[in-house]
Write a protein that holds these residues in place. Structure first.
Motif, PDB file in Angstrom:
ATOM      1  N   MET A   1       0.864  -1.177   0.000  1.00 36.48           N
ATOM      2  CA  MET A   1       0.000   0.000   0.000  1.00 36.48           C
ATOM      3  C   MET A   1       0.906   1.236   0.000  1.00 36.48           C
ATOM      4  O   MET A   1       1.856   1.320   0.762  1.00 36.48           O
ATOM      5  CB  MET A   1      -0.887  -0.021   1.245  1.00 36.48           C
ATOM      6  CG  MET A   1      -1.928   1.075   1.244  1.00 36.48           C
ATOM      7  SD  MET A   1      -2.978   1.095   2.712  1.00 36.48           S
ATOM      8  CE  MET A   1      -3.647  -0.543   2.770  1.00 36.48           C
ATOM      9  N   GLU A   5      -2.260   6.000  -0.017  1.00 38.58           N
ATOM     10  CA  GLU A   5      -3.361   5.122   0.387  1.00 38.58           C
ATOM     11  C   GLU A   5      -3.403   4.959   1.909  1.00 38.58           C
ATOM     12  O   GLU A   5      -4.482   4.990   2.513  1.00 38.58           O
ATOM     13  CB  GLU A   5      -3.198   3.740  -0.253  1.00 38.58           C
ATOM     14  CG  GLU A   5      -3.527   3.696  -1.734  1.00 38.58           C
ATOM     15  CD  GLU A   5      -3.231   2.328  -2.310  1.00 38.58           C
ATOM     16  OE1 GLU A   5      -4.127   1.785  -2.992  1.00 38.58           O
ATOM     17  OE2 GLU A   5      -2.139   1.790  -2.084  1.00 38.58           O
ATOM     18  N   GLN A   6      -2.234   4.799   2.512  1.00 39.33           N
ATOM     19  CA  GLN A   6      -2.163   4.652   3.969  1.00 39.33           C
ATOM     20  C   GLN A   6      -2.711   5.897   4.661  1.00 39.33           C
ATOM     21  O   GLN A   6      -3.473   5.796   5.621  1.00 39.33           O
ATOM     22  CB  GLN A   6      -0.700   4.422   4.388  1.00 39.33           C
ATOM     23  CG  GLN A   6      -0.530   4.138   5.854  1.00 39.33           C
ATOM     24  CD  GLN A   6      -1.113   2.786   6.249  1.00 39.33           C
ATOM     25  OE1 GLN A   6      -0.983   1.816   5.522  1.00 39.33           O
ATOM     26  NE2 GLN A   6      -1.762   2.747   7.388  1.00 39.33           N
ATOM     27  N   TRP A   9      -6.588   5.999   4.281  1.00 40.09           N
ATOM     28  CA  TRP A   9      -7.258   5.051   5.173  1.00 40.09           C
ATOM     29  C   TRP A   9      -7.179   5.500   6.625  1.00 40.09           C
ATOM     30  O   TRP A   9      -8.115   5.288   7.396  1.00 40.09           O
ATOM     31  CB  TRP A   9      -6.681   3.643   5.004  1.00 40.09           C
ATOM     32  CG  TRP A   9      -7.235   2.959   3.789  1.00 40.09           C
ATOM     33  CD1 TRP A   9      -6.553   2.606   2.676  1.00 40.09           C
ATOM     34  CD2 TRP A   9      -8.595   2.573   3.559  1.00 40.09           C
ATOM     35  NE1 TRP A   9      -7.408   2.022   1.770  1.00 40.09           N
ATOM     36  CE2 TRP A   9      -8.662   1.988   2.284  1.00 40.09           C
ATOM     37  CE3 TRP A   9      -9.767   2.675   4.318  1.00 40.09           C
ATOM     38  CZ2 TRP A   9      -9.841   1.499   1.757  1.00 40.09           C
ATOM     39  CZ3 TRP A   9     -10.944   2.177   3.772  1.00 40.09           C
ATOM     40  CH2 TRP A   9     -10.977   1.600   2.509  1.00 40.09           C
TER      41      TRP A   9
END
Length: 46
Positions: A1, A5-6, A9
């Motif tokens: 990831m 993206e991290q 999220w």
């Protein structure tokens, strides 16, 4: 990831916590009010 993206999220996860807490609080209050109205409970007047 990826790092992006991290980060997305993490933002979604941490922002959902207060929303879930407040929605649960409001839902509980509404259910309690509905039950009290159905039972015909009146406010206490001194």
């Amino acid at each position: 990831m990826s790092a992006l993206e991290q980060m997305i999220w993490n933002i979604l996860g941490y922002s959902s916590m207060p929303v879930i807490f407040l929605a649960g609080f409001a839902g509980t209050a509404l259910v309690a009010i509905a039950i009290l109205k159905m039972l015909g409970v009146k406010p206490v007047r001194e």
